[in-house]
Design an enzyme around this catalytic site. Structure first.
Site, PDB file in Angstrom:
ATOM      1  N   MET A 256       0.704  -1.249   0.179  1.00  0.00           N
ATOM      2  CA  MET A 256       0.097  -0.004   0.014  1.00  0.00           C
ATOM      3  C   MET A 256       0.747   1.321  -0.134  1.00  0.00           C
ATOM      4  O   MET A 256       1.759   1.360   0.651  1.00  0.00           O
ATOM      5  CB  MET A 256      -1.113   0.055   1.099  1.00  0.00           C
ATOM      6  CG  MET A 256      -1.733   1.274   1.362  1.00  0.00           C
ATOM      7  SD  MET A 256      -2.832   1.328  -0.223  1.00  0.00           S
ATOM      8  CE  MET A 256      -3.094   2.980  -0.420  1.00  0.00           C
ATOM      9  N   GLU A 257       0.629   2.074  -0.823  1.00  0.00           N
ATOM     10  CA  GLU A 257       1.071   3.298  -1.100  1.00  0.00           C
ATOM     11  C   GLU A 257       1.329   4.441  -0.437  1.00  0.00           C
ATOM     12  O   GLU A 257       1.430   5.727  -0.681  1.00  0.00           O
ATOM     13  CB  GLU A 257       1.099   3.883  -2.642  1.00  0.00           C
ATOM     14  CG  GLU A 257      -0.294   4.379  -2.826  1.00  0.00           C
ATOM     15  CD  GLU A 257      -1.132   3.369  -3.221  1.00  0.00           C
ATOM     16  OE1 GLU A 257      -2.503   3.971  -3.983  1.00  0.00           O
ATOM     17  OE2 GLU A 257      -1.052   2.137  -3.304  1.00  0.00           O
ATOM     18  N   GLU A 291       4.782   0.960  -5.684  1.00  0.00           N
ATOM     19  CA  GLU A 291       4.148   1.975  -4.623  1.00  0.00           C
ATOM     20  C   GLU A 291       4.987   3.122  -4.422  1.00  0.00           C
ATOM     21  O   GLU A 291       4.380   4.057  -4.148  1.00  0.00           O
ATOM     22  CB  GLU A 291       4.534   1.063  -3.296  1.00  0.00           C
ATOM     23  CG  GLU A 291       3.874  -0.494  -3.251  1.00  0.00           C
ATOM     24  CD  GLU A 291       2.170  -0.505  -3.737  1.00  0.00           C
ATOM     25  OE1 GLU A 291       1.571   0.626  -3.530  1.00  0.00           O
ATOM     26  OE2 GLU A 291       1.924  -1.538  -4.356  1.00  0.00           O
ATOM     27  N   HIS A 294       3.816   5.422  -7.148  1.00  0.00           N
ATOM     28  CA  HIS A 294       2.455   5.995  -6.647  1.00  0.00           C
ATOM     29  C   HIS A 294       2.615   7.265  -6.124  1.00  0.00           C
ATOM     30  O   HIS A 294       1.586   8.059  -5.803  1.00  0.00           O
ATOM     31  CB  HIS A 294       1.678   4.981  -5.661  1.00  0.00           C
ATOM     32  CG  HIS A 294       0.802   3.992  -6.260  1.00  0.00           C
ATOM     33  ND1 HIS A 294      -0.117   4.543  -7.374  1.00  0.00           N
ATOM     34  CD2 HIS A 294       0.327   2.890  -6.208  1.00  0.00           C
ATOM     35  CE1 HIS A 294      -0.902   3.418  -7.539  1.00  0.00           C
ATOM     36  NE2 HIS A 294      -0.707   2.656  -6.928  1.00  0.00           N
ATOM     37  N   GLU A 313      -4.029   3.075 -11.051  1.00  0.00           N
ATOM     38  CA  GLU A 313      -3.293   1.680 -10.889  1.00  0.00           C
ATOM     39  C   GLU A 313      -2.938   1.425 -12.488  1.00  0.00           C
ATOM     40  O   GLU A 313      -1.806   0.831 -12.541  1.00  0.00           O
ATOM     41  CB  GLU A 313      -4.531   0.987 -10.429  1.00  0.00           C
ATOM     42  CG  GLU A 313      -4.858   0.766  -9.018  1.00  0.00           C
ATOM     43  CD  GLU A 313      -3.629   0.790  -8.088  1.00  0.00           C
ATOM     44  OE1 GLU A 313      -2.338   0.262  -8.481  1.00  0.00           O
ATOM     45  OE2 GLU A 313      -3.728   1.280  -6.782  1.00  0.00           O
TER      46      GLU A 313
END
Length: 848
Positions: A256-257, A291, A294, A313
Site C-alpha cells: 500500500m502506497e 508503490e 504512486h 493503478e
C-alpha cells in the site's frame, strides 16, 4: 440496483476539508482516536455526512461545544450532523471514538498483526478508524500524534516531535483518507539515504520485526533504484524528508502506497538467497517500484472517485513494468506480462466477472481490484504511448503532472492531456476504458503483383450489461519477413479505427510472412489461419522477440489441443524445440520461457473459445505426454544444457544468472521425467539458493519422489513463514491431480496451516486452484473443499474470501456435470447466513 453505487450519481462533497488533526492512544481493545476536522461549507443547507463503521462514539463537538443527540443521526454506517446544527462559516468538528484493533480480523482500518499495530485504509478502511468523509476526492493535510508503549511509532509525512511513548508526524501534502497510515511496534530498521536530483537528502528505512533485518538489503536497494529511475524517466522527484517501508505478516494486499509510509506484505520485502527465489526478487523490486511510483501517480494526483481506480493503478502498473524492463531483460519482461494478462485478465473478460477498466457501477469497491483495472489498465496506457510515440508520451505526462498536481482526477482529465499535447482526437480510444471484453482481431491476407494486403475485422463479444460494442481504435504493430527470413518491412504501426479495414504494402518481390501484433501492441485476441510450418518459421526468424515466442507458444498450443482430442504429437513442435535449444544466440531466460508449455487452463480456454468443451483430464494427459515426448527426443541436448547453465560463484539475483537458472530448471523439469528425479535429488541436496532448491523440490513432487525432500524442507524452514507458504503451495500446484483434493484436506489439518493469515490461506487455496485437473476433478471434491473454506473465512476476512472466489469464474467452460457441481457450490455459498457484502456480490456475479 439496490445497494449499488453509480458513476452517474457522483456529486462533489459539499464541504472543503483543509486540515486534520488525529490523536491516537493505542490499546488492543480500546484504542481512543480523537479527530479535529477543519471544514468550510460549500453548499448552503447541506448536512454533514461522515462515514463510520464499528466505531464507539465517545464525544462530538463543533468549535468546542458538544452537540446534543437531536443535532445528529448515528447509524451503523456513519454519522450525519443536521444542517441546523452547522455553522455557516468555517468550523472545526471534534470527535472521539473507541475502536478495538485486536478484534479486527478483516485487516481493514487499524488492526494488529502479531503485536504490531498497522493500517490498511484503501479503499474504505479509514471509516473504521474515525468518522470521516471517506472518499478519494476529499484531500486534506494531516497532523498525527500517536501515544503507545512501543519503541517505533510511525505515520505519514515527516517526523516533527517525539518523546518516551509518543511521536508526532506532519504531512504537508494534502491527501485522501485512503492514504493514511499508522504503524506501532517493536521494529528494527535497515537504513540508507538517497540524494534527489535537486540535491536534497532523503532518509530511507525498511522496518521489520527483530530477526528479519538480514533480509532487507535488496528491498532498500530497489527503493533507491526506483527513485533514480523516476527522476530519469519521468522527471519526478520525491517530496518528503523520509521514506519508510514496513513489512507486515498479515496483509490482504501486496502493498500500500500510503504517503511516505508504505506498508507491505512481508513476502514483498524480505529476501535472502536461501529463502527467496529469483521470481521473488524480481517481484519485490517491481512492487517496491510500483508503490514508490504512486507518490506521483496516485498520491500527488489521485482519483476523483473509485470508478477512476484504473487511472492511478493502470498508469502505475505501466510505470513499474517499464522500470522492470529497464532493470532486467525487456523482451522477457514483456512476454511475462502478456502471459500474466492472458492468464488472469483475458479469463476475466471471457466470464461473468467481465467489466471495463472504468466500470459505471459497483456494490463493493473491494471487488474491483482486478486484473482488468490493473493489467489491462496498463495495456491501455501502453497503447497511448504507441499512438503518440515516446516523445509525445513524455510531453503528455509532463502536462498531466503540471496541470493536475494536487487534484483528484478522472479518465476524461487523463485523455484530455493527450489530446491537448498531441493534437489528436481520442474519443474513440476512450472506449478502451469504458467497454468490457477482449476484441477478437480476425485477419486474412492477399498477395498479387507485388502488393500484399492485410484485411482486419474486429469483434468484441457481449459482456454483462454491454451487449453491443462499437469499433475501437487499435494500434497494430506489423512487420513482414521474406521467405528466406529477412525482414523486408520493419515494424509499422497500423491504426485500425473501423470494424473492417484493410492495409496494403507494395513493391514486394514475393509473398511475405506477416508478423502481426508485434510486442503485443494491443490487448486483443488474434485470429488468423496459419500453419505449423509458418509458426516454426517465425519462431526461427522473427526479429520481434514477443512474436517469436508467440509463434512457439501457438505451435505448442495447437499441438496440445490436437492431442487432447486424441491425436498423436506432431513433429513440428518437437523439431522447433530442438532448434530453439540449439540457438545459443537467444537469451537463456527467453529460451526458458519458450520451453514452458502452455498451462492446462490456457488450453481449456482455447478449446472453449473454439466452441469445444474442454476435458480437464484429457488436457492434463496431453500436456504430460507432450512433455515426455520433448524430453525423450532431446534428452542429450537437455542434459548438456542443464550442465552448461549451472551458475558458478555466489548467488546474485541479477537478470543474467537468473535467466541461466530458469533455463537450467526448465531442462530439469523435462529430464526428471526420464531419470526418475536423480538430477533433482542431487540439486535439492546441494543447492545453496532457494531458486534451485525449490525448483528441484517441484520436480520431485511432480515425479512422485518428494516424501523425504518435503520432510527435509519442512524441518529446515518450519519457523520461516514465507518459505513455508511455498511448501504448502507446491504440494498442491505440482502434485498428481488424482489426489489433489485429499492432499488439500491433509494440508488444511496441518498445525502450521494458519488459515487466518492471508498468505497461508492463499498458498493452499491458490495451490489447489492452480492444479487444473485436480481442482476440476469430476466428482467435485475440489469444488467442495474450496467452497467450505471460503464460507469459513468470510466472517473473519471478507475481502480475501471474495477475491479467492474467482477460482469459480470459468464454470461455464466445462461439461454439464462440472457446471452443475460448481454452480451448486456457488449457490451454497450464496445461501450462507450472514454472508458478507463482498462475497455476496461475487457469488451473485459469478452465477450471472
Amino acid at each position: 440496483m439496490t445497494g449499488t453505487t453509480l458513476l452517474s450519481d457522483y456529486r462533489p462533497y459539499p464541504f472543503t476539508l483543509s486540515t486534520v488533526h488525529l490523536d491516537f492512544r493505542l490499546a488492543p481493545l480500546s484504542t481512543r482516536v480523537r479527530a479535529q476536522l477543519a471544514l468550510t461549507p460549500e453548499l448552503p443547507g447541506a448536512a454533514l455526512q461522515l462515514d463510520g463503521e464499528e466505531l464507539k462514539l465517545i464525544s462530538l463537538a463543533i468549535d468546542g461545544v458538544a452537540l446534543a443527540p437531536a443535532d445528529y443521526l448515528l447509524t451503523e454506517t456513519g454519522l450525519t450532523v443536521h444542517p441546523a446544527a452547522l455553522p455557516e462559516h468555517p468550523f472545526t468538528l471534534e470527535t472521539e471514538v473507541e475502536i478495538a484493533p485486536e478484534a479486527n480480523t478483516a485487516l481493514e482500518g487499524l488492526y494488529m498483526s502479531n503485536g504490531m499495530y498497522c493500517t490498511q485504509c484503501e479503499a474504505e478502511g479509514f471509516r473504521k478508524i474515525t468518522f470521516y468523509p471517506d472518499r478519494p476526492d476529499v484531500m486534506a493535510r494531516f497532523h498525527v500524534r500517536i501515544e503507545g508503549d512501543f519503541p517505533v511509532l510511525l505515520s505519514n509525512g515527516n517526523p516533527v516531535a517525539e518523546g518516551p511513548g509518543w511521536a508526532e508526524w506532519d504531512d504537508p501534502w494534502p491527501k485522501p483518507a485512503y492514504l493514511f497510515a499508522l504503524v506501532a511496534g517493536d521494529l528494527i530498521a535497515t537504513s540508507g539515504d538517497f540524494t534527489t536530483q535537486s540535491g536534497r537528502k532523503v532518509d530511507l528505512n525498511i522496518w521489520v520485526r527483530p530477526g528479519d533485518q538480514d533480509r532487507c538489503d535488496f528491498a532498500l536497494g530497489a527503493l533507491a533504484r526506483s527513485m533514480a529511475w523516476d527522476e530519469r524517466a519521468y522527471g519526478r522527484e520525491y517530496d518528503l524528508d523520509i521514506f519508510n517501508i514496513v513489512a507486515v505478516d498479515d496483509f490482504n494486499m501486496g502493498a500500500m502506497e500510503n504517503k511516505g509510509l508504505n506498508i507491505f506484505n512481508s513476502k514483498l520485502v524480505l529476501a535472502s538467497p536461501e529463502t527467496a527465489t529469483d521470481t521473488d526478487y524480481e517481484r519485490i523490486e517491481a512492487v517496491i517500484a510500483h508503490e514508490y511510483f504512486h507518490n506521483w501517480t496516485g498520491n500527488r494526483i489521485t482519483c476523483r472517485d473509485w470508478f477512476q481506480l484504473c487511472l492511478k493503478e493502470g498508469l502505475t502498473v505501466f510505470r513499474d513494468q517499464s522500470f522492470t524492463a529497464d532493470m532486467r531483460a525487456g523482451a522477457v519482461k514483456r512476454i511475462e506480462d502478456v502471459a500474466a494478462l492472458r492468464a488472469r485478465q483475458f479469463r476475466e473478460d471471457a466470464g461473468p466477472l467481465a467489466h471495463p477498466p472504468r466500470p459505471d457501477h459497483y456494490r463493493e469497491i473491494n471487488n474491483f481490484y482486478t486484473a482488468t483495472v490493473y493489467e489491462k489498465g496498463a495495456e491501455v496506457v501502453g497503447m497511448l504511448k504507441t499512438l503518440v510515440g515516446p516523445a509525445g508520451y513524455r510531453k503528455a505526462l509532463d502536462l498531466y503532472f503540471d496541470r493536475h498536481d494536487g487534484q483528484a482526477c478522472t479518465i476524461e482529465d487523463w485523455i484530455k492531456v493527450f489530446e491537448d499535447s498531441s493534437g489528436r482526437e481520442l474519443s474513440q480510444f476512450k472506449r478502451w476504458y469504458t467497454d468490457a471484453g477482449t476484441p477478437v482481431l480476425k485477419v486474412i491476407d492477399h498477395f498479387k503483383d507485388g502488393t500484399y494486403t492485410l484485411e482486419f475485422t474486429q469483434e468484441t463479444a457481449p459482456t454483462p450489461g454491454q451487449p453491443d460494442k462499437p469499433a475501437r481504435l487499435i494500434p497494430i504493430a506489423v512487420g513482414l519477413l521474406s521467405p528466406n527470413g529477412d525482414e523486408v518491412v520493419p515494424t509499422t504501426i497500423l491504426e485500425m479505427t473501423e470494424g473492417k479495414q484493410s492495409f496494403t504494402f507494395e513493391g514486394l518481390g514475393a509473398k511475405p510472412v506477416p508478423s502481426i501484433l508485434r510486442g503485443f501492441s494491443a490487448p486483443v485476441s488474434l485470429d488468423r489461419a496459419t500453419t505449423a510450418a509458418e509458426q516454426a518459421f517465425l519462431l526461427a526468424h522473427d526479429t520481434d522477440p514477443f512474436n517469436r515466442w508467440e509463434a512457439g507458444r501457438g505451435l505448442a498450443r495447437d499441438t496440445l489441443i490436437a492431442m487432447a482430442g486424441g491425436a498423436a504429437p506432431g513433429p513440428d513442435y518437437i523439431e522447433a524445440v530442438g532448434g530453439l535449444l540449439a540457438d545459443d544466440t537467444a537469451e537463456p531466460a527467453f529460451r526458458a520461457l519458450c520451453l514452458r508449455l502452455p498451462g492446462e487452463d490456457e488450453i481449456a480456454a482455447a478449446l472453449h473459445a473454439a466452441g469445444k468443451v474442454p476435458d480437464p483430464d484429457a488436457i492434463h494427459a496431453a500436456r504430460e505426454a507432450l512433455a515426455m515426448t520433448v524430453a525423450t527426443r532431446h534428452e542429450t541436448t537437455l542434459a548438456t544444457l542443464y550442465d552448461a547453465m549451472a551458475v558458478p560463484g555466489a548467488y546474485a539475483p541479477d537478470a543474467a544468472p537468473a535467466g541461466q537458472r530458469a533455463l537450467r530448471l526448465a531442462a530439469l523439469g523435462l529430464l526428471s521425467r526420464l531419470d526418475g528425479g536423480a538430477r533433482a535429488e542431487a540439486l535439492f541436496a546441494g543447492a545453496d539458493n532457494m531458486t534451485e532448491s525449490f525448483g528441484a523440490l517441484a520436480c520431485l513432487i511432480a515425479a512422485g519422489k518428494a516424501e523425504a525432500p518435503l520432510a527435509t524442507f519442512r524441518a529446515r524452514w518450519a519457523t520461516n513463514r514465507l518459505v513455508m507458504d511455498k511448501w504448502f503451495m507446491a504440494q498442491l500446484a505440482y502434485a498428481p491431480p488424482e489426489t489433489a483434493p485429499e492432499t488439500a484436506t491433509t494440508l488444511a489439518a496441518d498445525p502450521l496451516f494458519d488459515w487466518k493469515n492471508p498468505n497461508r490461506f492463499r498458498s493452499v487455496m491458490g495451490g489447489l486452484s492452480a492444479n487444473h485437473s485436480g481442482f476440476h476433478r469430476a466428482d467435485g471434491a475440489g469444488y467442495r473443499f474450496y467452497a467450505d473454506w471460503l464460507i469459513r473465512l468470510d466472517p473473519l476476512n471478507p475481502q480475501t474470501a471474495a477475491r479467492m472466489s474467482t477460482a469459480f469464474e470459468t464454470w461455464a467452460r466445462y461439461d454439464a456435470g462440472r457446471q452443475a457441481l460448481m454452480r451448486g457450490e456457488l449457490g451454497r455459498i450464496a445461501q450462507t447466513q450472514g454472508l458478507s457484502r463482498d462475497l455476496s456480490e461475487m457469488t451473485a456475479r459469478l452465477l450471472g
